[in-house]
Design a protein around this motif. Structure first.
Motif, PDB file in Angstrom:
ATOM      1  N   GLY A  57       0.833  -1.214   0.000  1.00  0.00           N
ATOM      2  CA  GLY A  57       0.000   0.000   0.000  1.00  0.00           C
ATOM      3  C   GLY A  57       0.854   1.243   0.000  1.00  0.00           C
ATOM      4  O   GLY A  57       0.725   2.113   0.865  1.00  0.00           O
ATOM      5  N   SER A  58       1.698   1.368  -1.035  1.00  0.00           N
ATOM      6  CA  SER A  58       2.760   2.396  -1.026  1.00  0.00           C
ATOM      7  C   SER A  58       2.251   3.818  -1.177  1.00  0.00           C
ATOM      8  O   SER A  58       2.941   4.763  -0.786  1.00  0.00           O
ATOM      9  CB  SER A  58       3.767   2.116  -2.145  1.00  0.00           C
ATOM     10  N   PHE A  62       5.668   6.188   0.388  1.00  0.00           N
ATOM     11  CA  PHE A  62       6.140   6.224   1.779  1.00  0.00           C
ATOM     12  C   PHE A  62       5.737   4.951   2.495  1.00  0.00           C
ATOM     13  O   PHE A  62       4.549   4.635   2.537  1.00  0.00           O
ATOM     14  CB  PHE A  62       5.546   7.439   2.496  1.00  0.00           C
ATOM     15  N   GLU A  79       0.655  -1.261  -5.018  1.00  0.00           N
ATOM     16  CA  GLU A  79      -0.322  -0.176  -4.873  1.00  0.00           C
ATOM     17  C   GLU A  79      -1.474  -0.423  -5.844  1.00  0.00           C
ATOM     18  O   GLU A  79      -1.261  -0.521  -7.050  1.00  0.00           O
ATOM     19  CB  GLU A  79       0.358   1.170  -5.152  1.00  0.00           C
ATOM     20  N   SER A  80      -2.705  -0.496  -5.304  1.00  0.00           N
ATOM     21  CA  SER A  80      -3.854  -0.844  -6.142  1.00  0.00           C
ATOM     22  C   SER A  80      -4.417   0.348  -6.920  1.00  0.00           C
ATOM     23  O   SER A  80      -5.088   0.159  -7.933  1.00  0.00           O
ATOM     24  CB  SER A  80      -4.967  -1.462  -5.280  1.00  0.00           C
ATOM     25  N   LYS A  84      -1.848   6.366  -8.620  1.00  0.00           N
ATOM     26  CA  LYS A  84      -0.682   6.393  -7.716  1.00  0.00           C
ATOM     27  C   LYS A  84       0.416   5.468  -8.222  1.00  0.00           C
ATOM     28  O   LYS A  84       1.608   5.797  -8.158  1.00  0.00           O
ATOM     29  CB  LYS A  84      -1.111   5.997  -6.298  1.00  0.00           C
ATOM     30  N   ARG A 105      -3.933  -5.435  -6.160  1.00  0.00           N
ATOM     31  CA  ARG A 105      -4.212  -5.546  -4.730  1.00  0.00           C
ATOM     32  C   ARG A 105      -3.179  -6.458  -4.079  1.00  0.00           C
ATOM     33  O   ARG A 105      -2.700  -7.415  -4.700  1.00  0.00           O
ATOM     34  CB  ARG A 105      -5.636  -6.099  -4.514  1.00  0.00           C
ATOM     35  N   ILE A 106      -2.851  -6.174  -2.849  1.00  0.00           N
ATOM     36  CA  ILE A 106      -1.850  -6.955  -2.123  1.00  0.00           C
ATOM     37  C   ILE A 106      -2.259  -8.425  -2.088  1.00  0.00           C
ATOM     38  O   ILE A 106      -1.431  -9.323  -2.255  1.00  0.00           O
ATOM     39  CB  ILE A 106      -1.723  -6.410  -0.676  1.00  0.00           C
ATOM     40  N   GLU A 107      -3.552  -8.665  -1.897  1.00  0.00           N
ATOM     41  CA  GLU A 107      -4.061 -10.031  -1.771  1.00  0.00           C
ATOM     42  C   GLU A 107      -3.871 -10.820  -3.063  1.00  0.00           C
ATOM     43  O   GLU A 107      -3.844 -12.053  -3.045  1.00  0.00           O
ATOM     44  CB  GLU A 107      -5.562 -10.005  -1.419  1.00  0.00           C
ATOM     45  N   ARG A 120       3.024   1.496   5.824  1.00  0.00           N
ATOM     46  CA  ARG A 120       2.665   2.610   6.703  1.00  0.00           C
ATOM     47  C   ARG A 120       1.234   3.022   6.394  1.00  0.00           C
ATOM     48  O   ARG A 120       0.849   3.112   5.223  1.00  0.00           O
ATOM     49  CB  ARG A 120       3.609   3.802   6.454  1.00  0.00           C
ATOM     50  N   ALA A 121       0.461   3.249   7.463  1.00  0.00           N
ATOM     51  CA  ALA A 121      -0.906   3.775   7.333  1.00  0.00           C
ATOM     52  C   ALA A 121      -1.771   2.916   6.418  1.00  0.00           C
ATOM     53  O   ALA A 121      -2.532   3.430   5.611  1.00  0.00           O
ATOM     54  CB  ALA A 121      -0.871   5.220   6.817  1.00  0.00           C
TER      55      ALA A 121
HETATM   56  C1  LIG Z   1      -3.570   5.629   3.640  1.00  0.00           C
HETATM   57  S1  LIG Z   1      -2.653   5.284   2.203  1.00  0.00           S
HETATM   58  C2  LIG Z   1      -0.983   5.200   2.831  1.00  0.00           C
HETATM   59  C3  LIG Z   1       0.009   5.365   1.725  1.00  0.00           C
HETATM   60  C4  LIG Z   1       1.478   5.347   2.177  1.00  0.00           C
HETATM   61  N1  LIG Z   1       1.881   4.037   2.671  1.00  0.00           N
HETATM   62  C5  LIG Z   1       1.738   6.398   3.214  1.00  0.00           C
HETATM   63  O1  LIG Z   1       2.021   6.068   4.369  1.00  0.00           O
HETATM   64  O2  LIG Z   1       1.688   7.601   2.875  1.00  0.00           O
HETATM   65  C6  LIG Z   1      -2.979   3.560   1.875  1.00  0.00           C
HETATM   66  C7  LIG Z   1      -2.630   3.162   0.454  1.00  0.00           C
HETATM   67  O3  LIG Z   1      -2.752   1.759   0.328  1.00  0.00           O
HETATM   68  C8  LIG Z   1      -3.445   1.453  -0.872  1.00  0.00           C
HETATM   69  N2  LIG Z   1      -4.164   0.198  -0.588  1.00  0.00           N
HETATM   70  C9  LIG Z   1      -5.127  -0.010   0.344  1.00  0.00           C
HETATM   71  N3  LIG Z   1      -5.520  -1.299   0.363  1.00  0.00           N
HETATM   72  C10 LIG Z   1      -4.778  -1.932  -0.584  1.00  0.00           C
HETATM   73  C11 LIG Z   1      -4.715  -3.281  -1.050  1.00  0.00           C
HETATM   74  N4  LIG Z   1      -5.494  -4.228  -0.535  1.00  0.00           N
HETATM   75  N5  LIG Z   1      -3.833  -3.571  -2.041  1.00  0.00           N
HETATM   76  C12 LIG Z   1      -3.033  -2.603  -2.573  1.00  0.00           C
HETATM   77  N6  LIG Z   1      -3.040  -1.306  -2.165  1.00  0.00           N
HETATM   78  C13 LIG Z   1      -3.906  -0.986  -1.196  1.00  0.00           C
HETATM   79  C14 LIG Z   1      -4.368   2.633  -1.131  1.00  0.00           C
HETATM   80  O4  LIG Z   1      -4.662   2.780  -2.509  1.00  0.00           O
HETATM   81  C15 LIG Z   1      -3.523   3.788  -0.604  1.00  0.00           C
HETATM   82  O5  LIG Z   1      -2.716   4.345  -1.607  1.00  0.00           O
END
Ligand SMILES: C[S@@+](CC[C@H](N)C(=O)[O-])C[C@H]1O[C@@H](n2cnc3c(N)ncnc32)[C@H](O)[C@@H]1O
Length: 195
Positions: A57-58, A62, A79-80, A84, A105-107, A120-121
Motif C-alpha cells: 500500500g505504497s 512512503f 499499490e492498487s 498512484k 491488490r496486495i491479496e 505505513r498507514a
Molecule cells: C492511507 S494510504 C498510505 C500510503 C502510504 N503508505 C503512506 O504512508 O503515505 C494507503 C494506500 O494503500 C493502498 N491500498 C489499500 N488497500 C490496498 C490493497 N489491498 N492492495 C493494494 N493497495 C492498497 C491505497 O490505494 C492507498 O494508496
C-alpha cells in the motif's frame, strides 16, 4: 543516504499531488518533515544484509520509495490505485530508483517473499499481518510505523497471531513508534499463513 535524490522525490510528490491526491493539501508544505523523514526512521531498524524488500500500500511512495533511494535496497511497491502506481513508476524512472511497481491488490500480488516487508498507514496490525504474511520470507522482518494506538493494536493482533514484536520509540513524534515484527504464525497453525 542520497539527500539530493530524496529532495527531488519530495518535489515530484508536491508536483503530482494536486492532480491525484498523493498527500493531503495541509501536508504539501511539509512533505519532507512528515513523510520523507518519517520514512527514513525505518532505516536504522533494517537488518544487516537485506537486499530486497516489499512495501505494501505504497501510496505516494512512503516508506518504500524513500527507503529504496536512501539504502539501495531493491523494493517492490504494491499499490492498487492506478494513478498512484503510475506516479510511482514515473518517479522511479526519473530517480533511477531500484523499484518495481505492482499495480494490483496486495491479496492478489504474486511476489517472491522478501526478507523485509514494510507498510505505513495501511491497516490495523491484526489485518496488516494477514496481508504481509504471504509476502514475508522465512525468518524475515516487518517494519511498521504506528501511532498512539500501537499497544492496543498489538494486543488485538496477539489474539490472532503468534509473533515476536519489538517496539521502538520514534525520534520525531512522542506518540509514534516503529513495530518490528517477525516469526509470524497464525494462531492454531504451525506455519506462517494468512488467516
Ligand atoms: C492511507 S494510504 C498510505 C500510503 C502510504 N503508505 C503512506 O504512508 O503515505 C494507503 C494506500 O494503500 C493502498 N491500498 C489499500 N488497500 C490496498 C490493497 N489491498 N492492495 C493494494 N493497495 C492498497 C491505497 O490505494 C492507498 O494508496
Amino acid at each position: 543516504m542520497n539527500e539530493e535524490r530524496l529532495r527531488q522525490f519530495a518535489a515530484l510528490v508536491a508536483k503530482w499531488s494536486p492532480r491525484i491526491n498523493l498527500v493531503s493539501k495541509g501536508d504539501l508544505p511539509h512533505i519532507w518533515e512528515r513523510h520523507v523523514r518519517d520514512s527514513l526512521e525505518l532505516v536504522a531498524h533494517i537488518p544487516a544484509g537485506v537486499t530486497r524488500a516489499i512495501d505494501l500500500g505504497s501510496g505516494a511512495g512512503f516508506p518504500g520509495m524513500v527507503l529504496a533511494v536512501a539504502t539501495g535496497i531493491e523494493f517492490t511497491l504494491i499499490e492498487s490505485d492506478t494513478r498512484k502506481a503510475a506516479f510511482l513508476m514515473e518517479a522511479a524512472r526519473i530517480l533511477g530508483a531500484p523499484v518495481r511497481v505492482l499495480n494490483t491488490r496486495i491479496e492478489a500480488a504474486k511476489t517472491v517473499p522478501a526478507p523485509l516487508v514494510t507498510a505505513r498507514a495501511l491497516a490495523p496490525l491484526d489485518k496488516l499481518l494477514g496481508l504481509a504474511a504471504p509476502h514475508l520470507a522465512e525468518n524475515g522482518v516487518c517494519l511498521f510505523p504506528k501511532g498512539r494506538g500501537a499497544e492496543v493494536e498489538l494486543t488485538a493482533a496477539r489474539a490472532v497471531w503468534h509473533m515476536e514484536a519489538e517496539r521502538f520509540a520514534s525520534s520525531l513524534d512522542a506518540e509514534a513508534c516503529i513495530l518490528k515484527v517477525s516469526q509470524i504464525r497464525h494462531v492454531g497453525t504451525s506455519k506462517a499463513a494468512a488467516p
